[in-house]
Scaffold this motif. Structure first.
Motif, PDB file in Angstrom:
ATOM      1  N   ASP A 112     -30.285  68.942   3.238  1.00  0.00           N
ATOM      2  CA  ASP A 112     -31.065  68.328   4.313  1.00  0.00           C
ATOM      3  C   ASP A 112     -30.154  67.548   5.258  1.00  0.00           C
ATOM      4  O   ASP A 112     -30.361  67.547   6.474  1.00  0.00           O
ATOM      5  N   ILE A 116     -30.051  68.336   9.274  1.00  0.00           N
ATOM      6  CA  ILE A 116     -30.437  67.332  10.273  1.00  0.00           C
ATOM      7  C   ILE A 116     -29.240  66.926  11.124  1.00  0.00           C
ATOM      8  O   ILE A 116     -29.387  66.652  12.319  1.00  0.00           O
ATOM      9  N   TYR A 119     -28.879  69.541  13.705  1.00  0.00           N
ATOM     10  CA  TYR A 119     -29.962  69.351  14.666  1.00  0.00           C
ATOM     11  C   TYR A 119     -29.620  68.206  15.624  1.00  0.00           C
ATOM     12  O   TYR A 119     -29.754  68.329  16.836  1.00  0.00           O
ATOM     13  N   THR A 125     -32.203  75.867  16.725  1.00  0.00           N
ATOM     14  CA  THR A 125     -32.693  76.274  15.408  1.00  0.00           C
ATOM     15  C   THR A 125     -32.121  77.637  15.022  1.00  0.00           C
ATOM     16  O   THR A 125     -31.856  77.885  13.853  1.00  0.00           O
ATOM     17  N   THR A 140     -37.043  75.275  11.425  1.00  0.00           N
ATOM     18  CA  THR A 140     -38.061  74.470  12.091  1.00  0.00           C
ATOM     19  C   THR A 140     -38.939  73.734  11.081  1.00  0.00           C
ATOM     20  O   THR A 140     -39.214  72.538  11.231  1.00  0.00           O
ATOM     21  N   ARG A 142     -38.183  72.977   7.942  1.00  0.00           N
ATOM     22  CA  ARG A 142     -37.390  71.969   7.224  1.00  0.00           C
ATOM     23  C   ARG A 142     -37.116  70.746   8.089  1.00  0.00           C
ATOM     24  O   ARG A 142     -37.118  69.617   7.583  1.00  0.00           O
ATOM     25  N   ILE A 143     -36.893  70.935   9.388  1.00  0.00           N
ATOM     26  CA  ILE A 143     -36.671  69.797  10.276  1.00  0.00           C
ATOM     27  C   ILE A 143     -37.903  68.892  10.268  1.00  0.00           C
ATOM     28  O   ILE A 143     -37.791  67.675  10.168  1.00  0.00           O
ATOM     29  N   LYS A 147     -37.889  65.047   8.896  1.00  0.00           N
ATOM     30  CA  LYS A 147     -38.341  63.919   9.719  1.00  0.00           C
ATOM     31  C   LYS A 147     -39.383  63.099   8.951  1.00  0.00           C
ATOM     32  O   LYS A 147     -39.357  61.866   8.971  1.00  0.00           O
TER      33      LYS A 147
END
Length: 156
Positions: A112, A116, A119, A125, A140, A142-143, A147
């Motif tokens: 993760d 992130i 990102y 993506t 998308t 997982r983002i 968050k």
């Protein structure tokens, strides 16, 4: 005389290496230390590099894995400092928010953290999916979940 292909590869992807260093390090000295570690690991892995694959993907994976290992090692060395009694400069709010976000991200599982950080570095993506070997839809999803995890960690 032509340069060694390794030097050409590093020069071509210096910006990507720099992005990884900036995303993992707040201080210039740390960024340079991490950059050196990344270059060492790229050189060590050079014999396994396959030119038929995208160079940026290989460089970025080595850089990310090195940065994550480097951060773990640094984390063990860092002592917690108290800021009580110190006057902080005006832009300290932004630095504090950035440090808080980095601290929250550090609490996430490594995969993760990688996602992130990519990102936050501005990768699309699609690019993240290629780098991590997952679908764009998965990125998308997982983002969004990351968050939410960060919000929950923050609220604890």
């Amino acid at each position: 005389m032509d340069e060694h292909p390794f030097i050409e590869l590093v020069e071509q992807h210096e910006a990507a290496i720099g992005r990884v260093c900036r995303s993992f390090c707040s201080f210039a000295e740390d960024r340079e230390d991490l950059r050196q570690e990344i270059l060492i690991n790229l050189w060590r892995g050079w014999k396994n590099y396959r030119p038929d694959h995208k160079a940026i993907t290989w460089v970025y994976r080595v850089a990310l894995n090195t940065a994550i290992s480097w951060r773990r090692q640094k984390k063990r060395q860092i002592e917690t400092l108290s800021l009580d009694g110190y006057d902080l400069p005006e832009d300290s709010v932004l630095r504090e928010q950035s440090a808080n976000l980095k601290a929250l991200i550090a609490q996430l599982p490594v995969s993760d953290q990688r996602l992130i950080n990519l990102y936050l570095d501005g990768f699309t993506t699609e690019e993240i999916g290629r780098l991590m070997g997952i679908s764009q839809t998965n990125v998308t999803t997982r983002i969004g979940r990351i968050k939410e995890k960060l919000r929950k960690i923050k609220d604890i």
